[in-house]
Design an enzyme around this catalytic site. Sequence first.
Site, PDB file in Angstrom:
ATOM      1  N   GLY A 148     -27.197  33.303  20.414  1.00 33.38           N
ATOM      2  CA  GLY A 148     -25.887  32.734  21.109  1.00 33.38           C
ATOM      3  C   GLY A 148     -24.842  33.836  21.289  1.00 33.38           C
TER       4      GLY A 148
ATOM      5  N   ILE B 299     -19.098  36.318   6.419  1.00 31.19           N
ATOM      6  CA  ILE B 299     -18.132  36.622   7.122  1.00 31.19           C
ATOM      7  C   ILE B 299     -17.450  35.506   7.939  1.00 31.19           C
ATOM      8  CG2 ILE B 299     -17.194  37.847   9.238  1.00 31.19           C
ATOM      9  CD1 ILE B 299     -18.817  40.257   8.348  1.00 31.19           C
TER      10      ILE B 299
ATOM     11  N   GLY C  91     -20.213  31.903  14.252  1.00 32.48           N
ATOM     12  CA  GLY C  91     -21.778  32.271  13.755  1.00 32.48           C
ATOM     13  C   GLY C  91     -21.854  31.838  12.383  1.00 32.48           C
TER      14      GLY C  91
ATOM     15  N   GLY D  36     -22.992  33.009   8.186  1.00 29.71           N
ATOM     16  CA  GLY D  36     -22.851  33.827   7.162  1.00 29.71           C
ATOM     17  C   GLY D  36     -21.629  33.976   6.376  1.00 29.71           C
TER      18      GLY D  36
ATOM     19  N   GLU E  44     -22.421  26.572  18.921  1.00 29.82           N
ATOM     20  CA  GLU E  44     -23.682  26.180  18.864  1.00 29.82           C
ATOM     21  C   GLU E  44     -24.137  25.666  17.519  1.00 29.82           C
ATOM     22  OE1 GLU E  44     -26.497  29.284  19.834  1.00 29.82           O
ATOM     23  OE2 GLU E  44     -25.264  30.779  18.410  1.00 29.82           O
TER      24      GLU E  44
END
Length: 623
Positions: free
Chosen positions: A337, A220, A216, A218, A239
């Site tokens: 997602g 982290i 994803g 960000g 994605e």
Amino acid sequence: MSGTERQLIVNGQQVQWENLLKSGDRIFIGTHAAVPHALLHDLTDHCQHFHDIEIIQIYALGDNHWVNPEYSQNFKVNSLFIGGEKVRKAVAEGRADYTPAFMSDIPSLFSEDILPLDAALIMVSPADQYGYHSLGVSVDIVSSALRSAKKVIAQVNPKMPVTFGQAFIHKGQIDAFFEAEQELPEISAPELDAVTERIGQYVSLLVEDGATIQIGFGKICDAVLRYLSNHKDLGLHSELITDGIMELMLSGVINNRKKTYHQHKAVTSFCIGTKKLYDFVNNNPHIGFYPSEYVNSPANIARNEKMVSINSAIEVDLTGQVVSDSIGHHLYSGIGGHVDFTRGASMSPGGKPVIALPSTAKDGTVSRIVPFITEGAGVATSRAHVYYVVTEFGVASLRGKSIRERALELIRVAHPKFRQQLLEEVRKHYYVPHYQVLHSVEVPELGPVGFKEIVINGEFFDLRPLNPSDERRLQEFFYSHTKETLQMRYNTVPTQMSREKSCTLVSVDQSRDLALCIVRQKGSMAQIQAVGRYYLLHDEKSCEVAFVTRETQHGKGMATRLLEEMKRIARERGLERMMAYVRSENGKMLAVFERAGFVRKPSEEPGEVYLQLNLNDVSKDSE
């Protein structure tokens, strides 16, 4: 920019917005870094002609000015993913709506006329010699929106990169053109703090060489990417592409060589980052941009062996339920997602769905590992989908765990100041027995990640502390012993290892006593191969040591390896002596201690050998 460049053109003729839209229409706008801002500014400049137009959007980088209160009679946003404070505030005030949806499912909302689209306002690159425009940095749900919309209105932007895959639309499919140059919005990599770095390090340990990853956006996720820099032959089916992904591709870490689906090609649906990233994807044949219904399809994701999905969350309860789109009643982001890839990774051979989050929020005042979901919050990912939850305090393995075991695993990775409270709360609702106590479970002397990967006879194992969630594993380990092993270890032949007894043995205050184990770990499967303990004696300067090894591992050096670690840790903790009691006929164990420098001393018990090691006498240490 001249006036002619900002005209809406249909069939070579200038038209007005009233010729394309009417009040009450539902329109879709481009996504992420491909929002056609110049086109939308022109629309809002002429919005006096329209009322009650519904705008369908997901995360839209930029000012989102159309959601401002002054346009409330003209437009109402229906966001399928809440992005940015302006949209978040409008949703909270009731001026905008939030519709939760999986990214993989959004295209069918358009095609099945659940959310029928009157128009799609998108941004494209200039047409090539064959008349094809590229959707550039966002194919995702834009691709499906333009297929379903009655009209397609496109801002043609020379700054839009040309991307490959299924990223093209022919000029004949576009109803109106708006020529306007626009810089793409940029997002730079965030600064990382110590907590984020530690989470990234833990997550990277779950990614094997040759795995395919989804990650994803960000802090982290950026930290994870930095700690993957020494991995080999990773693949990408995600994605989203960010600058961190780009750096791993440039360095050869992500080469897609071992992918089992779209081998040799990175698969994505959109990218967000800096100009360097946008230049990187421009005309890059090694990256395929595909629609969300393809990239986010759990079935397609699962075609990648060893698929690892890495996403963050707002909170996780002690059964493993994951909240990712809301903070209580406050709607914060969206599902996106997250669930698609969690499900796909769980279906992949050797796959690992991972949720990573800091253990606390609000400057450490609130635990993000919670006994129950906050009132008003929504569960995005079910308790059966998540295999691993990672915080700065370690990795909780949930797959195949009972509710009781899950609770203990998650309490172990919660912030220490909340662990006792979590245990007390979980006792009210789930079966965590009264005899389960809570101690310090970390052994910092094992290093920053809390365990060591070791190689014995060419086989890889983890050397780590025993912890409360090992209760059942220790029972299995006990019942694997022969009568002879039990006699040698316990001076008797116990016939039962009750749950209460096993719980006592794994509930160790590791800050005082020490209980280490060697574990064969493969994904969520873990089997104890050897256990070594020392118990601090009353003088607090000496300890008593004991070992037991699985039958199949006898003679392979596991006890020796455990003893080496225990000696080192005892020294670091300032202990002066280690001692052991071994049956005289147990020659193999006596040899282990004597090779480590232990010296036989007179024993008061017949048939028992007493051994002692002076930790300050390094001359007798065989290390």
